[in-house]
Design a protein around this motif. Structure first.
Motif, PDB file in Angstrom:
ATOM      1  N   ASN A 195       0.821  -1.217   0.000  1.00 66.07           N
ATOM      2  CA  ASN A 195       0.000   0.000   0.000  1.00 66.07           C
ATOM      3  C   ASN A 195       0.851   1.262   0.000  1.00 66.07           C
ATOM      4  O   ASN A 195       0.459   2.288  -0.567  1.00 66.07           O
ATOM      5  CB  ASN A 195      -0.935  -0.007   1.207  1.00 66.07           C
ATOM      6  CG  ASN A 195      -2.022  -1.056   1.094  1.00 66.07           C
ATOM      7  OD1 ASN A 195      -2.313  -1.540   0.001  1.00 66.07           O
ATOM      8  ND2 ASN A 195      -2.618  -1.427   2.211  1.00 66.07           N
ATOM      9  N   LEU A 196       2.014   1.193   0.644  1.00 66.66           N
ATOM     10  CA  LEU A 196       2.918   2.349   0.666  1.00 66.66           C
ATOM     11  C   LEU A 196       3.713   2.477  -0.626  1.00 66.66           C
ATOM     12  O   LEU A 196       4.512   3.395  -0.776  1.00 66.66           O
ATOM     13  CB  LEU A 196       3.885   2.240   1.852  1.00 66.66           C
ATOM     14  CG  LEU A 196       3.280   2.436   3.242  1.00 66.66           C
ATOM     15  CD1 LEU A 196       4.331   2.175   4.320  1.00 66.66           C
ATOM     16  CD2 LEU A 196       2.705   3.836   3.404  1.00 66.66           C
ATOM     17  N   ARG A 197       3.484   1.527  -1.537  1.00 71.94           N
ATOM     18  CA  ARG A 197       4.167   1.514  -2.834  1.00 71.94           C
ATOM     19  C   ARG A 197       5.693   1.482  -2.680  1.00 71.94           C
ATOM     20  O   ARG A 197       6.437   2.182  -3.377  1.00 71.94           O
ATOM     21  CB  ARG A 197       3.725   2.703  -3.696  1.00 71.94           C
ATOM     22  CG  ARG A 197       2.246   2.634  -4.077  1.00 71.94           C
ATOM     23  CD  ARG A 197       1.846   3.728  -5.046  1.00 71.94           C
ATOM     24  NE  ARG A 197       0.452   3.559  -5.438  1.00 71.94           N
ATOM     25  CZ  ARG A 197       0.033   2.791  -6.447  1.00 71.94           C
ATOM     26  NH1 ARG A 197       0.911   2.142  -7.168  1.00 71.94           N
ATOM     27  NH2 ARG A 197      -1.261   2.688  -6.739  1.00 71.94           N
TER      28      ARG A 197
ATOM     29  N   GLY B 215       1.458   7.964  -7.237  1.00 70.24           N
ATOM     30  CA  GLY B 215       2.796   8.370  -7.640  1.00 70.24           C
ATOM     31  C   GLY B 215       2.854   9.345  -8.783  1.00 70.24           C
ATOM     32  O   GLY B 215       3.936   9.696  -9.254  1.00 70.24           O
ATOM     33  N   GLU B 216       1.703   9.830  -9.254  1.00 71.31           N
ATOM     34  CA  GLU B 216       1.696  10.783 -10.363  1.00 71.31           C
ATOM     35  C   GLU B 216       2.042  12.192  -9.896  1.00 71.31           C
ATOM     36  O   GLU B 216       2.499  13.027 -10.675  1.00 71.31           O
ATOM     37  CB  GLU B 216       0.315  10.800 -11.029  1.00 71.31           C
ATOM     38  CG  GLU B 216      -0.060   9.496 -11.712  1.00 71.31           C
ATOM     39  CD  GLU B 216      -1.440   9.565 -12.337  1.00 71.31           C
ATOM     40  OE1 GLU B 216      -1.966  10.685 -12.475  1.00 71.31           O
ATOM     41  OE2 GLU B 216      -1.994   8.507 -12.674  1.00 71.31           O
TER      42      GLU B 216
ATOM     43  N   TYR C   3      11.564   5.904   0.448  1.00 69.03           N
ATOM     44  CA  TYR C   3      10.669   4.836   0.890  1.00 69.03           C
ATOM     45  C   TYR C   3      10.681   4.702   2.415  1.00 69.03           C
ATOM     46  O   TYR C   3       9.647   4.427   3.027  1.00 69.03           O
ATOM     47  CB  TYR C   3      11.061   3.509   0.237  1.00 69.03           C
ATOM     48  CG  TYR C   3      11.058   3.574  -1.266  1.00 69.03           C
ATOM     49  CD1 TYR C   3       9.938   4.034  -1.967  1.00 69.03           C
ATOM     50  CD2 TYR C   3      12.166   3.196  -2.010  1.00 69.03           C
ATOM     51  CE1 TYR C   3       9.925   4.114  -3.354  1.00 69.03           C
ATOM     52  CE2 TYR C   3      12.172   3.266  -3.394  1.00 69.03           C
ATOM     53  CZ  TYR C   3      11.054   3.732  -4.058  1.00 69.03           C
ATOM     54  OH  TYR C   3      11.052   3.814  -5.427  1.00 69.03           O
ATOM     55  N   MET C   4      11.871   4.910   3.010  1.00 68.47           N
ATOM     56  CA  MET C   4      11.949   4.848   4.474  1.00 68.47           C
ATOM     57  C   MET C   4      11.092   5.930   5.108  1.00 68.47           C
ATOM     58  O   MET C   4      10.447   5.706   6.147  1.00 68.47           O
ATOM     59  CB  MET C   4      13.404   4.989   4.927  1.00 68.47           C
ATOM     60  CG  MET C   4      14.252   3.752   4.725  1.00 68.47           C
ATOM     61  SD  MET C   4      13.603   2.289   5.567  1.00 68.47           S
ATOM     62  CE  MET C   4      13.575   2.835   7.262  1.00 68.47           C
ATOM     63  N   GLU C   5      11.061   7.119   4.513  1.00 66.83           N
ATOM     64  CA  GLU C   5      10.260   8.206   5.064  1.00 66.83           C
ATOM     65  C   GLU C   5       8.775   7.845   5.083  1.00 66.83           C
ATOM     66  O   GLU C   5       8.057   8.168   6.033  1.00 66.83           O
ATOM     67  CB  GLU C   5      10.497   9.492   4.271  1.00 66.83           C
ATOM     68  CG  GLU C   5      11.856  10.122   4.535  1.00 66.83           C
ATOM     69  CD  GLU C   5      12.101  11.349   3.685  1.00 66.83           C
ATOM     70  OE1 GLU C   5      11.269  11.619   2.774  1.00 66.83           O
ATOM     71  OE2 GLU C   5      13.109  12.035   3.908  1.00 66.83           O
ATOM     72  N   ARG C   6       8.305   7.159   4.039  1.00 69.17           N
ATOM     73  CA  ARG C   6       6.904   6.737   4.009  1.00 69.17           C
ATOM     74  C   ARG C   6       6.599   5.805   5.184  1.00 69.17           C
ATOM     75  O   ARG C   6       5.576   5.946   5.859  1.00 69.17           O
ATOM     76  CB  ARG C   6       6.601   6.007   2.704  1.00 69.17           C
ATOM     77  CG  ARG C   6       6.730   6.856   1.458  1.00 69.17           C
ATOM     78  CD  ARG C   6       6.410   6.020   0.219  1.00 69.17           C
ATOM     79  NE  ARG C   6       6.726   6.755  -1.005  1.00 69.17           N
ATOM     80  CZ  ARG C   6       6.559   6.266  -2.221  1.00 69.17           C
ATOM     81  NH1 ARG C   6       6.063   5.038  -2.372  1.00 69.17           N
ATOM     82  NH2 ARG C   6       6.876   6.987  -3.276  1.00 69.17           N
ATOM     83  N   LEU C   7       7.507   4.856   5.412  1.00 73.25           N
ATOM     84  CA  LEU C   7       7.281   3.874   6.462  1.00 73.25           C
ATOM     85  C   LEU C   7       7.399   4.511   7.845  1.00 73.25           C
ATOM     86  O   LEU C   7       6.579   4.247   8.735  1.00 73.25           O
ATOM     87  CB  LEU C   7       8.282   2.726   6.306  1.00 73.25           C
ATOM     88  CG  LEU C   7       8.094   1.518   7.218  1.00 73.25           C
ATOM     89  CD1 LEU C   7       6.696   0.932   7.073  1.00 73.25           C
ATOM     90  CD2 LEU C   7       9.154   0.457   6.907  1.00 73.25           C
TER      91      LEU C   7
ATOM     92  N   GLU D 101      11.569  -5.296  -4.047  1.00 76.01           N
ATOM     93  CA  GLU D 101      12.961  -5.689  -3.793  1.00 76.01           C
ATOM     94  C   GLU D 101      13.408  -5.335  -2.375  1.00 76.01           C
ATOM     95  O   GLU D 101      14.377  -5.923  -1.858  1.00 76.01           O
ATOM     96  CB  GLU D 101      13.890  -5.017  -4.809  1.00 76.01           C
ATOM     97  CG  GLU D 101      13.865  -3.493  -4.749  1.00 76.01           C
ATOM     98  CD  GLU D 101      14.567  -2.842  -5.923  1.00 76.01           C
ATOM     99  OE1 GLU D 101      15.814  -2.779  -5.898  1.00 76.01           O
ATOM    100  OE2 GLU D 101      13.860  -2.414  -6.855  1.00 76.01           O
ATOM    101  N   TYR D 102      12.694  -4.384  -1.718  1.00 72.44           N
ATOM    102  CA  TYR D 102      13.067  -3.999  -0.358  1.00 72.44           C
ATOM    103  C   TYR D 102      12.193  -4.680   0.700  1.00 72.44           C
ATOM    104  O   TYR D 102      12.440  -4.502   1.893  1.00 72.44           O
ATOM    105  CB  TYR D 102      12.959  -2.480  -0.199  1.00 72.44           C
ATOM    106  CG  TYR D 102      13.785  -1.717  -1.213  1.00 72.44           C
ATOM    107  CD1 TYR D 102      15.174  -1.820  -1.217  1.00 72.44           C
ATOM    108  CD2 TYR D 102      13.179  -0.912  -2.179  1.00 72.44           C
ATOM    109  CE1 TYR D 102      15.936  -1.136  -2.156  1.00 72.44           C
ATOM    110  CE2 TYR D 102      13.931  -0.228  -3.121  1.00 72.44           C
ATOM    111  CZ  TYR D 102      15.310  -0.348  -3.105  1.00 72.44           C
ATOM    112  OH  TYR D 102      16.057   0.323  -4.033  1.00 72.44           O
ATOM    113  N   HIS D 103      11.205  -5.443   0.287  1.00 75.85           N
ATOM    114  CA  HIS D 103      10.289  -6.059   1.251  1.00 75.85           C
ATOM    115  C   HIS D 103      10.978  -7.033   2.201  1.00 75.85           C
ATOM    116  O   HIS D 103      10.748  -6.965   3.421  1.00 75.85           O
ATOM    117  CB  HIS D 103       9.142  -6.749   0.507  1.00 75.85           C
ATOM    118  CG  HIS D 103       8.177  -5.786  -0.110  1.00 75.85           C
ATOM    119  ND1 HIS D 103       6.911  -6.151  -0.524  1.00 75.85           N
ATOM    120  CD2 HIS D 103       8.270  -4.457  -0.394  1.00 75.85           C
ATOM    121  CE1 HIS D 103       6.288  -5.105  -1.034  1.00 75.85           C
ATOM    122  NE2 HIS D 103       7.102  -4.074  -0.979  1.00 75.85           N
TER     123      HIS D 103
END
Length: 692
Positions: free
Chosen positions: A139-141, A205-206, A169-173, A145-147
């Motif tokens: 959901n956080l897109r 992501g647009e 991506y870390m900031e989203r999490l 590969e990082y999962h």
């Protein structure tokens, strides 16, 4: 009720929004649209949840939407999955998942946050409050590969120290896992969207980001004096949003030009550093849409260089591999200078140069004689020198003038020139050729460090002086020595066309007050300003270190401790050093100790790099980081300066330290070499600083 609203989501709302599944996204968006018709409470679906603040809860299946509203804005504060018994409780007592039942006052927030110990030992075994799941990462897109790496994380410390996943991506999490309290949410800046469907574009992501919503104070200055009869200026300290106002000013100018029948205006927007060019272009593109085509975004020196190239007279400044060339030629000029007068007078002039010091004399030549276009010795004798603390006697001016003439001849002989000479040449081209006066408006951000020649050049590029707009803060000047605007150009008289931004949106009150106290004796602009602060936090920290090893341990303890306590990842940290050499050494020491760190020069700055950024104090200008440490001062000019050194140099270096400190948003550490007796490493008042 009002039918059309502007939406202002907080960062924490957007973090939770991004984590929704497609089905949940549709449900939440449909529920938010109910607010569009009427956001007022109805006692059931929409309820007030705070007796002290106008904060409301909107039921939405398994979620609750926390919001507030004030015409014309609806603020989407938070989106949280509700507990099973949430709606069995009375509104003022419901569990807000980290929210206080009622919003704390600023005094209460400050008292609580000041107790945070940024150097406290870390509980490395504390488990995450919510497990990281495959569904959450999807959901956080976050790319698959990082999962595996993220799914293996079970503790807070492991998450905050994770550097194997790109920062974006870390900031989203992190934003999702560590949501702030309601009192902290209400201190956050908010974004502005006009169409709710943009939330979907953002999640998919647009749309990379939203524009920050202007405060009422900032909004007033966007169009303030836009029909003035002369240039206008907005002043403000660090973090007051001067650059944001400058960006929105461009949009106001375009609207004004359209009203005047100028459908395709030509606007120049200059920023101070190359590091800010890309971000300014992106923000203007988002703010202006297709109208961004009418705005040219460059540094002032890049514009200068382009003008000289266009004229077939390119600049001849030393390249980056020969940065010491000017100093070398200056030393030769001093050595071979033929002073005028009898032997005693010649000796007196030579001694005057040595007494003033080569650094000071060279700066006098560049900043005063060249940049201010002082043509004759007679003009120099009567010239005003604002910002220069040393009052020069006639014998000293005579000596400097003779060295100046020899220095110019020496530069001409070897075919190089100083940056100030190149700027003056470009300015003269623009002044004498009306074809260069091609911009309908010129907006100059952070003007305090531009020398007079550059300011005159930019002013002369503008068709009308009344369309010239600058932002400035003299107390952040780390290169200039100060000047009077109307001495630069007769049109630069800002009387009645100057206003001041007073609200600091970057740093906490504690950092702001501490850094202002440190600067107190080195201000260029001594007009008293009472600043308002949006954020509160822990006191900034000062510690002494007796060795490089002790400094390294303090750095590691602070970076890890502050990141953990304030729930930031290590990539949110920056270490600022006085020189490139000390920066490289500090980065190497951190890396050898297991902290991912990289020294970056201004032109190679990569804010998305997943680790601690190490920069020089000068190259950090214009940037901001949640956590900042000043280190590597031992052996530098900051540590070796004595109270007998020139007051002007002391003041300039103190302003440079001040600029470095004010890059910090939430946490600040200054490490002082224990053996240093420099006046620059004093002035940390216990009232404002955590002295240990």
């Amino acid at each position: 009720m009002r039918g059309e609203w502007l939406w202002t989501p907080t960062p924490v709302f957007l973090a939770a929004w991004r984590a929704l599944s497609a089905k949940e996204e549709h449900q939440v968006l449909e529920k938010i649209k109910i607010l569009e018709q009427d956001p007022s409470p109805d006692g059931f679906v929409k309820e007030k949840i705070s007796s002290k603040e106008a904060v409301y809860r909107l039921r939405c299946g398994h979620y609750r939407i926390i919001y507030s509203y004030k015409d014309p804005y609806i603020s989407l504060l938070e989106l949280k999955r509700r507990k099973e018994d949430t709606y069995d409780e009375v509104p003022d007592a419901i569990d807000l998942g980290g929210y206080a039942p009622a919003v704390a006052s600023n005094e209460e927030i400050a008292t609580d946050d000041r107790q945070i110990d940024l150097l406290a030992p870390i509980d490395t075994e504390k488990a995450l409050a919510e497990a990281i799941t495959e569904e959450l990462l999807v959901n956080l897109r976050i790319p698959t590969e990082y999962h595996p790496r993220l799914l293996s994380i079970q503790t807070e410390e492991a998450l905050l120290s994770c550097l194997d996943v790109p920062q974006q991506y870390m900031e989203r999490l992190l934003d999702y896992i560590f949501p702030p309290s309601l009192s902290q949410v209400l201190q956050q800046p908010v974004f502005l969207i006009e169409d709710l469907d943009d939330l979907i574009r953002y999640k998919e992501g647009e749309l990379l980001s939203f524009l920050l919503k202007l405060s009422p104070e900032q909004e007033r200055f966007v169009s303030w004096a836009i029909r003035a009869t002369g240039p206008t200026q907005v002043k403000g300290g660090p973090g007051t949003g001067k650059s944001t106002v400058a960006l929105y000013r461009v949009r106001s100018l375009i609207e004004k030009f359209r009203q005047q029948g100028i459908d395709e205006p030509h606007i120049l927007f200059t920023t101070y550093t190359n590091a800010l060019i890309h971000s300014s272009e992106q923000l203007l593109q988002q703010l202006l849409g297709e109208n961004a085509l009418f705005v040219e975004v460059v540094t002032a020196d890049k514009k200068m260089s382009d003008i000289l190239k266009r004229a077939g007279r390119p600049k001849r400044t030393p390249n980056e591999q020969n940065t010491g060339q000017l100093q070398f030629q200056f030393h030769r000029a001093v050595k071979h200078c033929q002073y005028e007068g009898n032997i005693l007078l010649q000796q007196a002039q030579s001694q005057a140069i040595e007494r003033l010091g080569h650094t000071y004399v060279l700066e006098e030549i560049h900043k005063i004689l060249i940049a201010r276009k002082i043509a004759t010795y007679a003009d120099y004798l009567t010239a005003l020198r604002p910002g220069r603390k040393i009052r020069l006697r006639e014998i000293e001016k005579q000596a400097i003038w003779q060295v100046y003439q020899t220095y110019l001849a020496q530069l001409k002989k070897v075919g190089i020139e100083s940056w100030e000479q190149a700027r003056v040449r470009a300015e003269e081209l623009v002044t004498t050729d009306p074809d260069y006066k091609s911009y309908d408006a010129v907006v100059v951000d952070e003007a305090q460090d531009l020398d007079p020649a550059l300011l005159r050049l930019l002013l002369n590029l503008c068709k009308l002086p009344s369309r010239f707009f600058i932002t400035a803060d003299a107390n952040q000047s780390i290169y200039g020595s100060g000047f009077n605007w109307n001495d630069v150009h007769e049109s630069l008289k800002f009387q009645g066309r100057t206003s001041i931004l007073r609200a600091n949106f970057r740093s906490t009150r504690e950092i702001g007050e501490a850094t202002q106290s440190y600067l107190a004796n080195s201000v260029l602009d001594d007009e008293p300003v009472e600043y308002n602060y949006v954020h509160n936090g822990p006191f900034p920290v000062v510690r002494k270190a007796s060795s490089s090893g002790e400094e390294l341990q303090l750095l590691i303890q602070f970076l890890r401790g502050a990141a953990h306590q304030l729930r930031f990842g290590l990539p949110s940290c920056a270490v600022l050093c006085p020189t490139k050499e000390s920066g490289r050494a500090t980065a190497a020491s951190l890396k050898a100790s297991g902290i991912a760190a990289c020294f970056m020069e201004g032109r190679d700055l990569n804010l998305s790099w997943p680790g601690v950024k190490v920069l020089t104090l000068n190259s950090a200008k214009g940037l901001e980081f949640p956590i900042v440490a000043l280190a590597g001062l031992a052996g530098s000019r900051y540590a070796t300066m004595s109270a007998n050194d020139k007051e002007e140099e002391q003041a300039r270096l103190r302003r440079t330290m001040f600029v470095g400190m004010t890059r910090a948003m939430r946490a600040l550490l200054v490490i002082v070499p224990e053996s240093a007796r420099s006046p620059l490493l004093e002035g940390f008042e216990p009232e404002y600083w955590n002295m240990g």
